[in-house]
Write a protein that holds these residues in place. Structure first.
Motif, mmCIF file in Angstrom:
data_model
loop_
_atom_site.group_PDB
_atom_site.id
_atom_site.type_symbol
_atom_site.label_atom_id
_atom_site.label_comp_id
_atom_site.label_asym_id
_atom_site.label_seq_id
_atom_site.Cartn_x
_atom_site.Cartn_y
_atom_site.Cartn_z
ATOM 1 N N ILE A 131 1.024 -1.271 -0.038
ATOM 2 C CA ILE A 131 -0.038 -0.011 0.086
ATOM 3 C C ILE A 131 0.851 1.173 0.006
ATOM 4 C CG2 ILE A 131 -1.840 1.214 1.313
ATOM 5 C CD1 ILE A 131 -2.662 -1.338 2.351
ATOM 6 N N GLU A 132 0.542 2.055 -0.977
ATOM 7 C CA GLU A 132 1.681 3.223 -1.050
ATOM 8 C C GLU A 132 0.608 4.450 -0.712
ATOM 9 O OE1 GLU A 132 4.616 3.710 -2.009
ATOM 10 O OE2 GLU A 132 4.954 1.816 -2.866
ATOM 11 N N GLU A 133 1.387 5.140 0.242
ATOM 12 C CA GLU A 133 0.667 6.421 0.798
ATOM 13 C C GLU A 133 0.310 7.558 -0.365
ATOM 14 O OE1 GLU A 133 2.380 10.038 3.378
ATOM 15 O OE2 GLU A 133 2.446 8.000 4.644
ATOM 16 N N VAL A 134 -0.733 7.982 -0.405
ATOM 17 C CA VAL A 134 -0.993 9.200 -1.051
ATOM 18 C C VAL A 134 -1.337 10.398 -0.487
ATOM 19 C CG1 VAL A 134 -1.955 7.478 -2.923
ATOM 20 C CG2 VAL A 134 -3.670 8.370 -1.196
ATOM 21 N N TRP A 135 -1.645 10.448 0.730
ATOM 22 C CA TRP A 135 -1.713 11.602 1.329
ATOM 23 C C TRP A 135 -1.480 11.480 2.910
ATOM 24 C CZ3 TRP A 135 -4.731 12.378 5.779
ATOM 25 C CH2 TRP A 135 -5.013 13.422 6.372
ATOM 26 N N ASN A 136 -0.885 12.284 3.790
ATOM 27 C CA ASN A 136 -0.936 12.199 5.430
ATOM 28 C C ASN A 136 -1.323 13.454 5.983
ATOM 29 O OD1 ASN A 136 1.662 13.744 5.956
ATOM 30 N ND2 ASN A 136 2.639 12.214 4.637
ATOM 31 N N SER A 137 -1.194 13.493 7.250
ATOM 32 C CA SER A 137 -1.799 14.468 8.002
ATOM 33 C C SER A 137 -0.561 15.647 8.434
ATOM 34 C CB SER A 137 -2.614 14.205 9.277
ATOM 35 O OG SER A 137 -1.508 13.383 10.035
ATOM 36 N N GLY A 138 0.633 15.370 7.926
ATOM 37 C CA GLY A 138 1.628 16.313 8.129
ATOM 38 C C GLY A 138 2.210 15.875 9.394
ATOM 39 N N GLY A 139 1.739 15.416 10.349
ATOM 40 C CA GLY A 139 2.317 15.145 11.689
ATOM 41 C C GLY A 139 1.258 14.443 12.451
ATOM 42 N N PRO A 140 1.589 14.052 13.806
ATOM 43 C CA PRO A 140 0.709 13.082 14.654
ATOM 44 C C PRO A 140 -0.421 14.209 14.835
ATOM 45 C CG PRO A 140 3.094 13.200 15.241
ATOM 46 C CD PRO A 140 3.229 14.111 14.407
ATOM 47 N N ILE A 141 -1.458 13.407 15.315
ATOM 48 C CA ILE A 141 -2.920 14.095 15.611
ATOM 49 C C ILE A 141 -3.200 13.995 16.808
ATOM 50 C CG2 ILE A 141 -5.274 14.259 15.097
ATOM 51 C CD1 ILE A 141 -4.540 13.375 12.075
ATOM 52 N N LYS A 142 -3.282 14.660 17.801
ATOM 53 C CA LYS A 142 -3.711 14.610 19.289
ATOM 54 C C LYS A 142 -4.970 13.422 19.426
ATOM 55 C CE LYS A 142 -4.676 16.634 23.711
ATOM 56 N NZ LYS A 142 -4.546 17.999 24.723
ATOM 57 N N PRO A 143 -5.070 12.730 20.089
ATOM 58 C CA PRO A 143 -6.177 11.781 19.956
ATOM 59 C C PRO A 143 -7.376 12.542 20.833
ATOM 60 C CG PRO A 143 -4.683 11.196 21.850
ATOM 61 C CD PRO A 143 -3.827 12.312 21.124
ATOM 62 N N ASP A 144 -8.452 12.369 20.206
ATOM 63 C CA ASP A 144 -9.741 12.919 20.491
ATOM 64 C C ASP A 144 -10.964 11.856 20.601
ATOM 65 O OD1 ASP A 144 -11.994 14.862 21.367
ATOM 66 O OD2 ASP A 144 -11.773 15.784 19.532
ATOM 67 N N PRO A 145 -10.878 11.124 21.501
ATOM 68 C CA PRO A 145 -11.999 9.770 21.067
ATOM 69 C C PRO A 145 -13.253 10.334 21.370
ATOM 70 C CG PRO A 145 -10.650 9.801 23.406
ATOM 71 C CD PRO A 145 -9.942 10.819 22.638
ATOM 72 N N TYR A 146 -13.552 11.265 21.995
ATOM 73 C CA TYR A 146 -14.934 11.693 22.124
ATOM 74 C C TYR A 146 -15.448 12.904 21.046
ATOM 75 C CZ TYR A 146 -15.731 8.755 25.908
ATOM 76 O OH TYR A 146 -15.930 7.614 26.952
ATOM 77 N N LEU A 147 -14.485 13.140 20.192
ATOM 78 C CA LEU A 147 -14.544 14.248 19.193
ATOM 79 C C LEU A 147 -14.836 15.515 19.893
ATOM 80 C CD1 LEU A 147 -16.297 12.092 16.378
ATOM 81 C CD2 LEU A 147 -13.841 12.737 16.477
#
Length: 415
Positions: free
Chosen positions: A390-406
């Motif tokens: 699987i080849e990456e076609v997009w990423n978020s640019g860095g780690p995303i802080k977890p937000d389990p309850y949005l």
């Protein structure tokens, strides 16, 4: 397998009632079976300590979970070779959840009570996690859960090293929206994760100018998808959002191709198909299709090169690595770092030491958020290639802080 089939109706009802009802139902089942051993203590008196590995080594989920089990064993081997944890060698104790949620609960209690493990690593489906959740909470024992899930959950005795919703499903929807794929058809297995994930997807769609044109579920392990695929083909959707789990994906994608549907005509974005499932399903059925994860075997970096080389040296040069495997692998290393920071195997001290723990993971640097017991992770969209990777076609640019309850999303306020 028959045990799984007899519970499908129950699981469908649980799913319809939502995560809270699922926990209640699972708690009722496991409580009568395992409450007698509540409060069992881990044995740290010798030169070794036991760690529990709890995975489906048989049944419909074995297609996904056997490799996770292998990755856990690799991490244990590496840690032992480097001197162990607090001077003690780790002794892995494996239990087979057998793709059956009450069995998961029984095996979890056995690991805690009989094997006296210092921590347990495993589970895959949200149904299995919710079945064992009251067991770990009642016994105040730690579970490290390695797979992306639907969010809307926190437990004081679970660390989540896979993605929560804002690190996988929400970025996947953002990606589809940016590609102009705004008319979705939802296909999933009939249990907690797909139903809760699709509830979130529908809420997102309503607030972001997208439409959900259809929604269908199949029993976990189902191999009959002709009716669902025909409905997908005639719906007029731009893309399919796939939350099928286990070997049902094999039947679905074979039926999909047989119906003349391709990635170019009607792309499928999957959140539970990784490299090992690609190999099992066949690249001829998946080439060009999309996935949403936080790690791929092709993710660049020295840490990943080392991980892939070590895994293939242990299990075969043709064996791929995947996101759940990597999340399982890092969970053991994160636990080790927590224990060493705490200077103790004591569960409460380990939890207190967890915040800010970092690890140079194959996916990139990850950091434990002590408040939620989730991990900061980079979101990635990938495309299946002809060679099965699987080849990456997009990423978020860095780690995303977890937000389990949005909590950080206005559109999710009513969830």
């Amino acid at each position: 397998m028959s045990g799984l089939i007899t519970r499908r109706g129950l699981l469908a009802g649980i799913s319809a009632l939502g995560a809270g009802a699922a926990l209640s139902a699972c708690g009722a089942k496991t409580g009568s079976d395992t409450s007698k051993a509540a409060g069992a203590k881990a044995d740290t008196s010798g030169d070794t300590v036991r760690v529990g590995l709890l995975n489906s080594l048989s049944g419909t989920m074995a297609i996904s979970e056997v490799t996770v089990h292998n990755a856990l064993l690799l991490a244990v081997k590496e840690i032992n070779a480097a001197g162990g944890v607090l001077g003690k060698q780790l002794k892995p104790v494996s239990q087979d959840g057998a793709s059956d949620w009450p069995t998961f609960a029984e095996k979890a209690q056995a690991l805690i009570t009989d094997s006296k493990v210092v921590a347990t690593f495993g589970c895959w489906t949200s149904a299995s996690r919710k079945a064992v959740k009251p067991v770990f909470e009642r016994n105040k024992s730690l579970l490290f859960y390695p797979v992306q899930y639907e969010g809307l959950e926190q437990s004081p005795y679970i660390f989540y090293s896979g993605a929560t919703t804002n690190q996988q499903i929400v970025p996947a929807l953002d990606y589809l929206k940016k590609q102009g794929l705004t008319k979705l058809y939802l296909v999933g297995s009939d249990y907690v994760f797909p139903r809760t994930a699709n509830k979130i997807i529908k809420t997102y769609a309503k607030a972001n100018g997208m439409e959900v044109l259809g929604e269908d579920y199949a029993p976990l392990g189902s191999t009959e998808f002709a009716t669902i695929v025909n409905k997908v083909r005639s719906a007029g959707a731009d893309a399919v959002f796939n939350t099928l789990n286990g070997d049902s994906n094999v039947a679905f994608f074979k039926e999909y191709k047989s119906a003349g549907l391709t990635a170019k005509k009607l792309p499928v974005l999957s959140v539970s198909i990784a490299e090992e499932e690609v190999k099992s399903i066949g690249t001829q059925y998946l080439e060009g299709q999309l996935t949403a994860w936080n790690y791929y075997q092709t993710t660049p970096g020295a840490a990943n090169e080392k991980f892939v080389a070590a895994y293939q040296a242990a299990y075969g040069k043709d064996k791929p690595t995947s996101d759940p495997m990597e999340a399982a692998y890092i969970s053991v290393h994160l636990w080790k770092a927590m224990v060493e920071k705490a200077g103790s195997f004591d569960v409460e001290k380990v939890k207190a030491a967890s915040d800010g723990i970092e690890f140079d993971a194959p996916e990139g640097k990850v950091t434990v958020d002590g408040a939620t017991q989730h991990v900061h992770k980079t979101a990635r969209i990938g495309k299946v290639t002809a060679n099965g990777l699987i080849e990456e076609v997009w990423n978020s640019g860095g780690p995303i802080k977890p937000d389990p309850y949005l909590k950080g999303y206005d559109w999710a306020a009513d969830l």
